[in-house]
Design a protein around this motif. Structure first.
Motif, mmCIF file in Angstrom:
data_model
loop_
_atom_site.group_PDB
_atom_site.id
_atom_site.type_symbol
_atom_site.label_atom_id
_atom_site.label_comp_id
_atom_site.label_asym_id
_atom_site.label_seq_id
_atom_site.Cartn_x
_atom_site.Cartn_y
_atom_site.Cartn_z
ATOM 1 N N ASN A 182 42.653 35.388 35.273
ATOM 2 C CA ASN A 182 42.958 34.738 34.007
ATOM 3 C C ASN A 182 43.423 35.773 32.976
ATOM 4 O O ASN A 182 43.286 36.976 33.162
ATOM 5 N N GLN A 183 43.971 35.302 31.846
ATOM 6 C CA GLN A 183 44.586 36.189 30.857
ATOM 7 C C GLN A 183 43.597 37.210 30.299
ATOM 8 O O GLN A 183 43.909 38.401 30.182
ATOM 9 N N ARG A 184 42.408 36.783 29.967
ATOM 10 C CA ARG A 184 41.434 37.694 29.368
ATOM 11 C C ARG A 184 41.050 38.811 30.351
ATOM 12 O O ARG A 184 40.999 39.987 29.987
ATOM 13 N N LEU A 185 40.783 38.428 31.606
ATOM 14 C CA LEU A 185 40.446 39.429 32.612
ATOM 15 C C LEU A 185 41.625 40.360 32.856
ATOM 16 O O LEU A 185 41.448 41.568 33.041
ATOM 17 N N PHE A 186 42.827 39.802 32.865
ATOM 18 C CA PHE A 186 44.032 40.601 33.049
ATOM 19 C C PHE A 186 44.116 41.696 31.988
ATOM 20 O O PHE A 186 44.343 42.871 32.293
ATOM 21 N N GLU A 187 43.908 41.335 30.721
ATOM 22 C CA GLU A 187 43.983 42.302 29.635
ATOM 23 C C GLU A 187 42.876 43.352 29.759
ATOM 24 O O GLU A 187 43.106 44.546 29.522
ATOM 25 N N GLN A 188 41.689 42.920 30.140
ATOM 26 C CA GLN A 188 40.583 43.857 30.297
ATOM 27 C C GLN A 188 40.850 44.852 31.413
ATOM 28 O O GLN A 188 40.544 46.046 31.285
ATOM 29 N N LEU A 189 41.435 44.377 32.517
ATOM 30 C CA LEU A 189 41.759 45.268 33.631
ATOM 31 C C LEU A 189 42.824 46.284 33.246
ATOM 32 O O LEU A 189 42.749 47.462 33.624
ATOM 33 N N VAL A 190 43.834 45.837 32.490
ATOM 34 C CA VAL A 190 44.891 46.759 32.060
ATOM 35 C C VAL A 190 44.319 47.859 31.174
ATOM 36 O O VAL A 190 44.617 49.051 31.339
ATOM 37 N N ILE A 191 43.480 47.467 30.203
ATOM 38 C CA ILE A 191 42.883 48.451 29.298
ATOM 39 C C ILE A 191 41.953 49.393 30.063
ATOM 40 O O ILE A 191 41.961 50.612 29.857
ATOM 41 N N ALA A 192 41.162 48.835 30.981
ATOM 42 C CA ALA A 192 40.248 49.669 31.765
ATOM 43 C C ALA A 192 41.013 50.678 32.614
ATOM 44 O O ALA A 192 40.622 51.852 32.714
ATOM 45 N N ALA A 193 42.110 50.232 33.230
ATOM 46 C CA ALA A 193 42.919 51.141 34.044
ATOM 47 C C ALA A 193 43.502 52.262 33.195
ATOM 48 O O ALA A 193 43.596 53.419 33.634
ATOM 49 N N THR A 194 43.884 51.933 31.965
ATOM 50 C CA THR A 194 44.420 52.941 31.059
ATOM 51 C C THR A 194 43.368 53.985 30.697
ATOM 52 O O THR A 194 43.630 55.194 30.698
#
Length: 257
Positions: free
Chosen positions: A235-247
């Protein structure tokens, strides 16, 4: 002489590079920015500067697969606003590589990635409403696009680490999942192809690097299919969290390595 002997790598090291190539495909079609882990693996197995030249064609292969997958979702007004600033960043990054050693490069990129992640988290927590992608037409949007564009061009040239910077920009601009992936796919295909002459001129791409690429590029394909399967289940929220975490992970890896 085979590729592994030419690069003096063991079977386990080649397996690590293969996993990194698979992760490139996954990051291009699912969680952009996750390929900072690939960057770290390549730099750990190969000489740091040489690793950027080997990784670039593999990234381009992933970009092609991402464009084929998400080509209908690109937001071209954003891309046109970014490209001039990115070009300036690439030139600056090329000049930086002429004199900077590996330690300076790693520290600079790691600090930038962590700063971008912090700014993005702060902006999204304090925003009262979601910003639409076409907000890049405002004056503030243009300034932000230019700032991130220069940083993105610089980081992608010196360490193939522009993904997290541009991920932070696209998230802060309010892009939804498919628009995010489509826009970043075209962005990095164009930018990475434009970097090839610079990298070749610096001696980072040559016959031996391309030989290793030929052995690794096939692993990008299953990674891309895995990413396409996964993105429809995030979902969108998890997607954003994963992107930030990867960064954040990528930034810490560069600072601590």
């Amino acid at each position: 002489m085979d590729t592994m002997t030419l690069w003096h790598i063991t079977g386990w090291e080649f397996a690590a590079l293969a996993v990194a190539a698979l992760l490139v495909g996954f990051s291009k079609t699912a969680v952009s920015g996750a390929n900072t882990v690939s960057l770290a693996i390549f730099a750990a197995v190969l000489p740091a500067r040489a690793s950027t030249g080997v990784l670039l064609p593999i990234l381009i292969a992933g970009d092609v697969l991402a464009v084929l997958t998400y080509r209908r979702h690109a937001h071209w007004p954003t891309l046109w606003r970014l490209f001039p600033a990115v070009a300036a960043g690439v030139v600056f990054g090329t000049l930086f590589l002429v004199w900077a050693d590996d330690g300076i490069v790693r520290t600079s990129i790691g600090a930038i990635l962590l700063m971008m992640a912090g700014v993005t988290v702060w902006r999204r927590r304090t925003a009262e409403q979601e910003v639409e992608p076409d907000s890049v037409t405002s004056r503030a949007g243009r300034v932000k696009a230019r700032s991130y564009g220069v940083l993105g061009g610089f980081t992608t040239m010196v360490a193939n680490a522009g993904g997290p910077v541009m991920s932070m920009y696209l998230l802060s601009a309010g892009f939804r999942k498919l628009g995010f992936l489509g826009t970043s796919a075209f962005f990095f295909l164009i930018v990475n192809v434009s970097k090839v002459p610079f990298s070749a001129g610096l001696g980072l791409i040559d016959g031996s690097s391309l030989l290793l690429d030929a052995a690794l590029v096939l692993f990008v394909v299953p990674g891309a299919f895995l990413g396409k399967w996964a993105v429809n289940r995030i979902n969108q929220r998890l997607f954003e969290q994963l992107v930030i975490a990867a960064t954040v992970v990528g930034g810490l890896q560069l600072l601590l390595r």
